[in-house]
Design a protein around this motif. Structure first.
Motif, PDB file in Angstrom:
ATOM      1  N   GLU A   1       0.842  -1.201   0.000  1.00  0.00           N
ATOM      2  CA  GLU A   1       0.000   0.000   0.000  1.00  0.00           C
ATOM      3  C   GLU A   1       0.878   1.253   0.000  1.00  0.00           C
ATOM      4  OE1 GLU A   1      -2.493  -3.077   2.259  1.00  0.00           O
ATOM      5  OE2 GLU A   1      -0.385  -2.663   1.874  1.00  0.00           O
ATOM      6  N   PRO A   2       0.364   2.357  -0.576  1.00  0.00           N
ATOM      7  CA  PRO A   2       1.165   3.585  -0.656  1.00  0.00           C
ATOM      8  C   PRO A   2       1.241   4.293   0.700  1.00  0.00           C
ATOM      9  CG  PRO A   2      -1.014   3.951  -1.616  1.00  0.00           C
ATOM     10  CD  PRO A   2      -0.952   2.510  -1.234  1.00  0.00           C
ATOM     11  N   LEU A   3       2.342   4.057   1.404  1.00  0.00           N
ATOM     12  CA  LEU A   3       2.577   4.708   2.693  1.00  0.00           C
ATOM     13  C   LEU A   3       3.725   5.703   2.567  1.00  0.00           C
ATOM     14  CD1 LEU A   3       2.422   1.590   5.058  1.00  0.00           C
ATOM     15  CD2 LEU A   3       0.618   3.287   4.676  1.00  0.00           C
ATOM     16  N   HIS A   4       3.896   6.523   3.585  1.00  0.00           N
ATOM     17  CA  HIS A   4       5.010   7.467   3.641  1.00  0.00           C
ATOM     18  C   HIS A   4       6.003   6.945   4.679  1.00  0.00           C
ATOM     19  CE1 HIS A   4       2.721  10.316   1.242  1.00  0.00           C
ATOM     20  NE2 HIS A   4       1.691  10.062   2.020  1.00  0.00           N
ATOM     21  N   TRP A   5       7.155   6.507   4.198  1.00  0.00           N
ATOM     22  CA  TRP A   5       8.193   5.975   5.087  1.00  0.00           C
ATOM     23  C   TRP A   5       9.264   7.030   5.311  1.00  0.00           C
ATOM     24  CZ3 TRP A   5       7.491   1.328   7.410  1.00  0.00           C
ATOM     25  CH2 TRP A   5       6.546   0.468   6.834  1.00  0.00           C
ATOM     26  N   HIS A   6       9.727   7.134   6.561  1.00  0.00           N
ATOM     27  CA  HIS A   6      10.779   8.082   6.916  1.00  0.00           C
ATOM     28  C   HIS A   6      11.934   7.329   7.566  1.00  0.00           C
ATOM     29  CE1 HIS A   6       8.513  12.049   6.596  1.00  0.00           C
ATOM     30  NE2 HIS A   6       7.614  11.127   6.279  1.00  0.00           N
ATOM     31  N   MET A   7      13.151   7.626   7.116  1.00  0.00           N
ATOM     32  CA  MET A   7      14.347   7.071   7.758  1.00  0.00           C
ATOM     33  C   MET A   7      14.746   8.028   8.868  1.00  0.00           C
ATOM     34  SD  MET A   7      16.654   4.806   8.049  1.00  0.00           S
ATOM     35  CE  MET A   7      18.219   4.700   8.924  1.00  0.00           C
ATOM     36  N   ILE A   8      14.567   7.595  10.124  1.00  0.00           N
ATOM     37  CA  ILE A   8      14.804   8.511  11.238  1.00  0.00           C
ATOM     38  C   ILE A   8      16.040   8.148  12.057  1.00  0.00           C
ATOM     39  CG2 ILE A   8      12.354   9.145  11.402  1.00  0.00           C
ATOM     40  CD1 ILE A   8      12.102   7.269  13.787  1.00  0.00           C
ATOM     41  N   GLY A   9      16.650   6.997  11.749  1.00  0.00           N
ATOM     42  CA  GLY A   9      17.814   6.560  12.518  1.00  0.00           C
ATOM     43  C   GLY A   9      19.124   6.967  11.869  1.00  0.00           C
ATOM     44  N   HIS A  10      20.206   6.707  12.593  1.00  0.00           N
ATOM     45  CA  HIS A  10      21.551   6.974  12.073  1.00  0.00           C
ATOM     46  C   HIS A  10      21.755   6.183  10.788  1.00  0.00           C
ATOM     47  CE1 HIS A  10      25.753   7.893  12.001  1.00  0.00           C
ATOM     48  NE2 HIS A  10      26.083   6.613  12.038  1.00  0.00           N
TER      49      HIS A  10
END
Length: 232
Positions: free
Chosen positions: A70-79
């Motif tokens: 499904e079309p989600l918004h993923w964010h890379m928040i880690g180092h």
């Protein structure tokens, strides 16, 4: 409490913080931090209308986006390590943890390969904690000016991870400082930037962060419960 009940509680607190700050609820996006959590938990959050998820590890983003179509918004928040950047273009909307020129240059290279512009946030270690990554507030303006010249990198704002504390009020000074730092950068009208994003506040202190201008709050435990790191 269930994930649904937790989300209702978090939503109530977000709305209350917006009300206290005289802000519109639409100004704050909740990032559900799903690191170490199974796809079944993410699907429960999706059923409650959550579409924005944050992960700390590239491998988890790869695995979860393979399973969830499904079309989600993923964010890379880690180092983020430079050798992992190549897996992110086309998978994530934004990288929150840019704090080194070498990392920004690798994002530029991989984004160019994929013919896209990657939205990034510069991570600032506002509390000068030895255990945390991030630029000092003093280093940040020059860093933003430098990476803003990269054509496939768009600086959208700043991110910080405040200290873990039993007294969320004690983190207000760091959130206020990050907002003031971004406001001063905005006045420069730096070409190649679009400074509209402040990623700050987690489960323990997101209400204070919203009062101080957060546009993204990153809530994991408050939604999904405690994490079991023994499985990792």
């Amino acid at each position: 409490m269930s994930i649904k009940e937790n989300l209702q509680e978090v939503e109530k607190h977000i709305q209350a913080a917006c009300d206290r700050a005289g802000r519109d609820r639409s100004e704050v996006t909740l990032i559900a931090v799903s690191k170490t959590k199974p796809v079944s938990d993410i699907r429960q959050a999706m059923e409650c209308g959550i579409t924005v998820f944050g992960e700390n590890k590239v491998q988890e983003i790869r695995d979860k986006t393979e399973e969830i179509k499904e079309p989600l918004h993923w964010h890379m928040i880690g180092h983020l390590q430079t050798n992992k950047v190549k897996y992110l273009p086309g998978k994530v909307d934004m990288i929150h943890s840019v704090d080194k020129l070498s990392l920004a240059e690798e994002i530029e290279k991989q984004a160019a390969k994929n013919d896209l512009v990657m939205d990034v946030l510069c991570e600032v270690n506002m509390a000068a904690e030895d255990t945390k990554f991030g630029l000092t507030p003093e280093e940040t303006p020059d860093f933003v000016r430098t990476i803003a010249k990269l054509p496939h990198v768009r600086v959208r704002g700043l991110m910080t991870i405040a200290p873990y504390t039993d007294d969320p009020e004690s983190n207000r000074v760091y959130f206020k400082g990050l907002r003031e730092l971004m406001e001063s950068l905005k006045k420069e009208n730096i070409e190649g930037t679009q400074l509209d994003t402040l990623s700050m506040g987690m489960t323990g202190d997101y209400e204070i962060a919203i009062e101080e201008g957060a546009t993204f709050v990153r809530v994991g435990t408050g939604i999904f419960g405690e994490r079991d790191y023994s499985k990792k």
